[in-house]
Design an enzyme around this catalytic site. Structure first.
Site, short mmCIF file in Angstrom:
data_model
loop_
_atom_site.label_atom_id
_atom_site.label_comp_id
_atom_site.label_asym_id
_atom_site.label_seq_id
_atom_site.Cartn_x
_atom_site.Cartn_y
_atom_site.Cartn_z
N ARG A 191 25.05 50.13 34.45
CA ARG A 191 24.72 49.04 35.38
C ARG A 191 24.71 47.67 34.73
NH1 ARG A 191 20.71 52.90 37.42
NH2 ARG A 191 21.57 53.89 39.29
N LYS A 231 34.79 36.47 35.90
CA LYS A 231 35.55 37.36 36.77
C LYS A 231 36.16 38.48 35.92
CE LYS A 231 36.94 34.57 40.75
NZ LYS A 231 38.10 34.04 41.51
N GLU A 289 48.14 27.55 33.28
CA GLU A 289 46.74 27.41 33.66
C GLU A 289 46.16 26.08 33.19
OE1 GLU A 289 45.25 29.31 35.69
OE2 GLU A 289 46.08 31.34 35.58
N LYS A 319 36.92 24.07 34.15
CA LYS A 319 36.60 25.33 34.81
C LYS A 319 35.10 25.55 34.88
CE LYS A 319 37.63 30.16 35.35
NZ LYS A 319 38.51 31.29 35.05
N GLU A 366 32.06 32.30 44.18
CA GLU A 366 33.11 31.93 45.12
C GLU A 366 32.66 32.11 46.58
OE1 GLU A 366 37.73 33.16 45.52
OE2 GLU A 366 37.06 32.78 43.47
N ARG A 407 35.05 27.25 44.13
CA ARG A 407 35.68 28.00 43.04
C ARG A 407 37.07 28.48 43.42
NH1 ARG A 407 33.14 32.39 38.77
NH2 ARG A 407 35.13 32.90 37.82
N ASN A 444 42.25 29.13 42.11
CA ASN A 444 43.32 30.08 42.42
C ASN A 444 44.62 29.38 42.83
OD1 ASN A 444 41.69 32.42 42.01
ND2 ASN A 444 40.76 32.09 44.02
N HIS A 502 48.05 31.08 42.81
CA HIS A 502 47.87 32.52 42.61
C HIS A 502 48.27 33.36 43.82
CE1 HIS A 502 45.78 31.02 39.13
NE2 HIS A 502 45.45 32.23 38.72
N HIS A 518 50.69 36.03 42.76
CA HIS A 518 50.37 37.46 42.80
C HIS A 518 51.39 38.23 43.63
CE1 HIS A 518 45.81 36.91 41.76
NE2 HIS A 518 46.60 36.73 40.73
N HIS A 573 51.99 36.89 34.13
CA HIS A 573 51.05 36.29 35.08
C HIS A 573 51.13 34.76 35.08
CE1 HIS A 573 47.45 35.50 37.38
NE2 HIS A 573 46.92 34.84 36.36
#
Length: 334
Positions: A84, A106, A148, A190, A200, A205, A209, A212, A216, A230
């Site tokens: 956990r 993330k 980026e 960032k 987010e 936030r 992206n 993206h 993606h 990527h």
């Protein structure tokens, strides 16, 4: 101390890290994975968690993620779910990881349905970005990370985009002072955005992206393979976002082409047609339907009202996006 890395990074930096840890009283335990996006999988997640359990890692221990975004994402997710939540330390060795994926918490793996669809928010205890690791980075990986960097200028900092236009090529080539500035400026940008919207929930936030959603979809179409890294997908995704914004009358066409010109001049993909994909716009949009940002059956898009003026548009027609992509799939490179 458990360390997760990939074979390429271990070959370049394994001995240095091993010696450093042993000199400071730590016993390293290595898990060396194959490089590449396909490592972010269910199988590797399960195997790595079982390896950590076999080492009897406790909640108060820290797992080191030594590598690029793939290793950071996988290791961070393992740390998030192991007992956990265990501690982990990001030691990013690529430009992309240093300026983006190692910061913000993330973590995720990919699934057949799409990229980063299973994951958790789990902040690292420490991010240690050693710029010397960039000296062993292949040129293509360095370029992919630069996408980026440019992103932060396009989001809300037109002056930084202008800095990229003037200094990006020299920074990519080898200039250590420019690299230090690019990394520190990007991380600060960032961190500022993440601090405003860590999970987010407000939409702030989501600006990170940019590029993206298009990117993606392109990664999915190319099978999350080395055919399109990527960062390369994000670079082209930002060009597409700019051109689509211009198509909708939100952004001057000259500004959109300025984005495309800079992306292309440094050596990143700036033309969808040049990929020679065997698909149409509708196929790419179908990939987008698996995007984790889908909300009540709609997909928000990050578009631009100008360079440094990115915003979240929740009323974009996917049919219109498909038509736009059909045009870009046959558009002759400038």
């Amino acid at each position: 101390m458990p360390i997760v890395t990939d074979a390429n990074v271990h070959a370049a930096w394994g001995d240095v890290v091993e010696a450093s840890l042993r000199d400071n009283g730590h016993e390293p335990h290595w898990r060396i994975l194959p490089p590449g996006e396909k490592t972010k999988s269910w199988d590797e997640l399960a195997a790595t968690v079982n390896w950590l359990l076999g080492l009897e890692v406790e909640r108060g221990d820290h797992i080191i993620a030594l590598g690029g975004g793939v290793i950071g994402d996988l290791t961070g997710f393992c740390a998030a779910i192991l007992k956990r939540g265990c501690g982990f330390i990001q030691v990013p060795t690529t430009l992309l990881a240093q300026v983006d994926s190692s910061v913000g918490g993330k973590t995720a793996i990919n699934t057949p349905a799409g990229k980063n669809l299973v994951g958790a928010f789990h902040q690292p205890a420490l991010v240690l970005a050693d710029l010397s690791t960039l000296e062993t980075l292949p040129p293509r990986e360095m370029l992919a990370g630069y996408a980026e960097v440019v992103k932060y200028g396009l989001i809300d900092d037109a002056d930084f985009f202008a800095w990229c236009e003037s200094n990006g090529a020299k920074m990519i080539a080898s200039d250590s002072a420019l690299r230090e500035y690019a990394v520190s400026h990007s991380v600060a940008a960032k961190a500022r955005i993440v601090a405003e919207d860590e999970f987010e929930t407000t939409g702030r936030r989501a600006l990170l992206n940019l590029g993206h959603t298009f990117g993606h979809a392109l990664e999915a179409e190319t099978g999350f393979s080395d055919a399109l890294l990527h960062g390369e997908a994000v670079a082209l995704g930002m060009v597409l976002a700019a051109r689509y914004s211009a198509r909708k009358g939100l952004m001057a066409r000259a500004s959109a082409e300025r984005v495309a010109r800079h992306v292309g001049e440094v050596g990143l993909p700036a033309s969808l047609a040049a990929l020679r994909l065997e698909c149409d716009g509708a196929d790419l949009v179908r990939h987008m339907l698996h995007d984790k940002k889908m909300d009540a059956g709609t997909l928000p898009f990050l578009l631009m009202k100008g360079i440094g003026k990115t915003y979240l548009d929740k009323e974009v027609s996917l049919d219109d996006v498909a038509a736009f992509l059909d045009e870009e799939l046959v558009r002759e490179p400038a």
